[in-house]
Design an enzyme around this catalytic site. Structure first.
Site, PDB file in Angstrom:
ATOM      1  N   GLY C  38      44.982  62.414  57.121  1.00 33.24           N
ATOM      2  CA  GLY C  38      45.145  60.968  57.250  1.00 33.24           C
ATOM      3  C   GLY C  38      45.438  60.500  58.660  1.00 33.24           C
ATOM      4  O   GLY C  38      45.390  59.308  58.940  1.00 33.24           O
ATOM      5  N   CYS C 250      20.720  51.665  33.250  1.00 26.07           N
ATOM      6  CA  CYS C 250      21.079  52.925  32.597  1.00 26.07           C
ATOM      7  C   CYS C 250      22.191  52.741  31.561  1.00 26.07           C
ATOM      8  O   CYS C 250      22.523  53.668  30.842  1.00 26.07           O
ATOM      9  CB  CYS C 250      21.482  53.982  33.627  1.00 26.07           C
ATOM     10  SG  CYS C 250      23.141  53.730  34.297  1.00 26.07           S
ATOM     11  N   CYS C 272      23.589  49.811  38.748  1.00 24.83           N
ATOM     12  CA  CYS C 272      24.399  50.800  39.482  1.00 24.83           C
ATOM     13  C   CYS C 272      24.089  50.741  40.971  1.00 24.83           C
ATOM     14  O   CYS C 272      22.925  50.710  41.368  1.00 24.83           O
ATOM     15  CB  CYS C 272      24.075  52.212  39.012  1.00 24.83           C
ATOM     16  SG  CYS C 272      24.684  52.615  37.379  1.00 24.83           S
ATOM     17  N   CYS C 278      22.252  56.567  38.628  1.00 22.89           N
ATOM     18  CA  CYS C 278      21.551  55.707  37.683  1.00 22.89           C
ATOM     19  C   CYS C 278      20.228  56.357  37.245  1.00 22.89           C
ATOM     20  O   CYS C 278      19.919  56.427  36.061  1.00 22.89           O
ATOM     21  CB  CYS C 278      21.288  54.356  38.349  1.00 22.89           C
ATOM     22  SG  CYS C 278      20.763  53.055  37.238  1.00 22.89           S
TER      23      CYS C 278
END
Lengths: 364, 201, 290
Positions: C38, C250, C272, C278
């Site tokens: 991080g 989908c 999607c 998808c």
């Protein structure tokens, strides 16, 4: 029915072909050569070399041609090419005092050793469009004085001898370390003057011009005098590891500007003039002057001045002076952002629902 | 006559990329033993895993410190193949190579970074005789470890684990460690937590 | 198999374009980034032959981790066929000659802009993010000197104040993408401009996640199985976007959807954003029907 868009690759290829066609323009008009650009659009080439950080007239001219005259795009092409080059080491410092002068002016002294040399300048031309220029008329040869072999001393050096100006050094005398290199080490603030100058030297001319201008209009006012502007050829020498002594690699044209600025002095320092420094490849006078103004403004902390204006703000100036970085990030807004936009759309709709805005609109 | 210099990577771009992925895997999964390609030579006292690490990561911008036992062959090898400056000043070292677990007093000289720049810290490469992820190993936890990694190392004293456990407190400052075996390596970044102290092995 | 196999590369450039010196510098930064999850490691980002802001950081990271054996996938907005994804994939095909794929499961290295694939990533994969502004505190405090201090002192009060102001003004946190996360309880990190929908996928992920910001010259990382927590308040817990309708292609109900405008009358449909996910769902349905 909706079908997800396909064919990005073909679209890109076609766009590139169209770009090539537009670049060429009307095929009945003779094609311009990089050689012509290098010879006849010299100041454009100089700017691309300066901001591209690569002294190569041929490549810069080619970049201008490839970029269809878009100077920032040309700078970008040169920079991208520059990164692929092997690095052999650092040259010796340039001795600009030994410059073979083509132009040298000082606004601070009427006459001085080495004299004023006007050289090829737009100054004092009347900015009237010259229609004869496009008729292929012969150019009369210019009368020139023989080049003097004597070294031309720096104007500010003359002031220095009298102790009226601070000595020329970008760092305290006790600091003997090698100058920094922002292309090798990531920038960490605060930045020393050596790295600052390096960044300004490749910074965007327009950005530095505006900042320099702002200092003259009262934003960090510090009255500058153009102590000296000189343009000419200087030798570049390099010490190869295996030889151990300097050899001359060739000559490059540079523009150097030294500004003289007021400084009232402090408790510990008697009143004396201070310096701002600007330099560029080729003949980029406006750039070198603006750079010198901004360099001086950025020395606020060092000289104990209050930082009140944008030109004095190191993080602001250095983080935004590179036009390749700036143009990339501004232009990246052209890339698809529909995923983020979808998120915002959903939020705006939700907030409008919550406020009952949609209902209200529907009622109106 | 000085012995001929041992070779470096045969195909630098591809070999360095593969070796880096081994190091990246190791650093990402602390304590997990990574097998290394065995066609790299030992250079003096530097074993193949140390050699691999040096060839992959060190260059003129990363000062290297070598312990007293390293010998001229190792120094020449790193100078020639990496171009890295060799330093005697521990505080300047980006990488330090040890033939084995050193006297702890020398470790205090290496940079653990600063609060502003914790990345400006040294990486220590410590050579060991061997290692495995066997059940009798030291239990390790931290980022990169799903539940626990057990690492058994031969050629390291228990004292090492006590030292490692103690150094945990400085995070985010700290030193990162690569344990270099003859044909394998494992990394112990500063995030690693020793769950069972030495003596439980 | 949908892998386009490895092929000869343009030998006018080094493998994966960058020279070995540059790769070493980036690789050292990557290892430190992994060791300090991080935290943003400064690196000497190079000028690349694509503009800053168009993925130069991601490209430099990918170029430094790629091996000749890798299978590369590149997505932008979740799709393999968006122009910039095509352009970057082409760049690596040309300069590294590596195999490429559009199937998430087949890829060993995935470079992404703005999305995390819907399919769960595995420990054999590396996800490389393109990051425009790596500093999560940048829009609250423009000065690097200040934000660096805040990270050093773990002083994230400003961020909490900002989020709390959102709540008092709007009733909820008004950040929908680039939603800040806390890594291993220490550094606050910008997940890049992915929708907050994707934030939970970063937590305890089996794959290594690497972040490259070229213009801003920063690299950061999340090792596998790292704790990544979206910032929130006890009385206003973090939540992700949800849609009223499934994907109209989908039928998926658990994916991030793109809104597509289909006519001039405001007609729209939702599909999607992850085109591979998808397509593979639709293929599975049609195969089952046969």
């Amino acid at each position: 029915m909706y079908v997800a868009v396909k064919g990005g690759e073909r679209a890109i290829d076609n766009a590139h072909r169209l770009l090539a066609e537009k670049r060429r323009g009307d095929p009945d008009v003779a094609e311009i050569s990089a050689e012509q650009i290098s010879q006849q659009l010299t100041l454009g080439v100089d700017r691309v070399m300066s901001e591209g950080s690569l002294y190569d007239r041929g490549l810069a001219a080619l970049a201008i041609k490839q970029a269809r005259g878009d100077m920032i795009e040309a700078v970008f092409l040169v920079r991208a090419s520059r990164t692929t080059l092997a690095r052999f080491g650092y040259s010796e410092p340039l001795d600009t005092g030994a410059m073979e002068i083509t132009r040298r002016i000082s606004a601070t002294f009427k006459d001085l050793p080495g004299g004023q040399v006007l050289g090829p300048t737009f100054d004092y031309t009347h900015r009237l469009l010259d229609r004869a220029l496009d008729t292929g008329a012969e150019v009369e040869p210019a009368a020139t004085a023989p080049v003097s072999d004597d070294a031309t001393p720096h104007v500010l050096g003359l002031l220095d001898k009298q102790g009226l100006i601070e000595p020329a050094s970008c760092r305290p005398d006790e600091d003997q370390s090698e100058p920094g290199d922002m292309t090798r080490d990531p920038l960490t603030f605060p930045v020393d003057r050596d790295v600052r100058l390096q960044m300004l030297a490749r910074g965007d001319e327009g950005f530095l011009l505006a900042l320099g201008y702002s200092t003259q209009r009262g934003y960090a006012r510090n009255h500058p005098f153009a102590g000296e502007i000189r343009v000419g050829m200087v030798e570049v020498s390099f010490v190869p590891e295996e030889l151990g002594f300097a050899v001359c690699l060739g000559e490059i044209e540079i523009t150097e500007c030294e500004m003289v600025n007021q400084f009232t002095g402090s408790k510990s320092t008697p009143p004396q003039f201070t310096r701002g420094y600007g330099i560029s490849f080729g003949h980029c006078e406006r750039k070198a002057m603006s750079m010198a103004q901004v360099d001086r403004a950025l020395r606020a902390d060092e000289l104990g001045e209050d930082r009140t204006a944008p030109a004095q703000d190191e993080e602001f100036v250095l983080s935004h002076c590179d036009n390749v970085q700036a143009t990339g990030f501004v232009e990246h807004l052209k890339l698809p952002h529909y995923v983020d936009f979808q998120s915002e759309l959903e939020l705006v709709r939700r907030m409008r629902r919550e406020q009952g805005a949609d209902r209200q609109e529907a009622a109106e | 006559m000085a012995p001929a210099l041992k070779p470096g990577f045969a195909d630098p771009p591809a070999d360095a990329a593969r070796c880096f992925r081994i190091l990246l895997d190791a650093m990402s999964r602390p304590g997990l033993v990574q097998k290394i390609a065995t066609d790299l030579p030992a250079a003096g006292r530097l074993n193949p895993a140390s050699v691999m690490t040096a060839l992959t990561l060190c260059d003129h911008e990363s000062p290297v410190w070598l312990d007293d036992t390293a010998g001229d062959e190792a120094i020449d090898y790193i100078r020639f193949h990496c171009g890295a400056p060799i330093t005697r000043d521990t505080s300047q070292a980006a990488f330090a190579f040890f033939a084995g677990w050193p006297d702890q007093s020398v470790l205090t000289g290496f940079s653990i970074g600063s609060p502003d720049y914790p990345d400006a810290s040294a990486t220590l490469v410590i050579q060991v005789d061997g290692m495995s992820n066997s059940e009798d190993g030291v239990a390790l936890a931290g980022p990169g470890i799903e539940s626990v990694h057990r690492l058994a190392v031969t050629g390291l004293p228990d004292e090492f684990w006590t030292w490692l456990q103690a150094s945990d407190r400085t995070f985010p400052l700290g030193i990162d460690i690569i344990l270099a075996g003859p044909d394998c390596l494992a990394a112990l970044p500063r995030t690693v937590r020793v769950m069972e102290a030495a003596g439980c092995m | 198999m949908t892998i386009e196999p490895a092929a000869a590369r343009d030998t006018g450039y080094n493998f994966a374009y960058l020279n070995e010196q540059t790769k070493k510098m980036i690789r050292r930064a990557l290892l430190k980034a992994v060791a300090i999850p991080g935290y943003q490691v400064p690196f000497a980002s190079r000028e690349m032959p694509m503009p800053y802001g168009w993925g130069t950081g991601g490209v430099q990271v990918t170029a430094s981790v790629l091996t000749p054996e890798d299978v590369l996938k590149v997505i932008d907005q979740g799709a393999d066929d968006t122009t910039n994804a095509v352009s970057i994939r082409k760049f690596f095909k040309r300069t590294a000659g590596v195999a490429t794929t559009e199937a998430t499961a087949e890829a060993s290295v995935i470079q992404t802009r703005h999305r995390i694939p819907e399919q769960k990533l595995t420990s054999d994969q590396i996800l490389v993010y393109q990051v425009p502004i790596p500093e999560p505190l940048r829009f609250l405090e423009p000065r690097e000197t200040e934000t660096r201090k805040m990270h050093a002192f773990e002083d994230y009060g400003l961020m909490h104040v900002k989020l709390y102001e959102d709540i008092s003004q709007h009733g909820h946190i008004a950040t929908t993408y680039a939603y800040p996360v806390k890594v291993e309880g220490r550094y606050v990190m910008d997940p890049s401009p992915t929708p907050k929908f994707d934030n939970p996928k970063m937590d305890n992920c089996a794959a290594l996640q690497l972040f490259g910001a070229g213009r801003e010259k920063r690299i950061y990382a999340l090792p596998p199985f790292t704790s990544v927590v979206s910032l929130d308040f006890e009385d206003h817990p973090f939540e992700v976007q949800a849609w009223e309708h499934p994907c109209e292609l989908c039928g998926a109900r658990d994916t991030y959807l793109d809104e597509v405008i289909v006519d001039d009358e405001g007609g729209r449909m939702f599909v999607c954003s992850d085109t591979d996910y998808c397509a593979s769902r639709r293929q599975a349905v049609s195969e089952a029907a046969e």
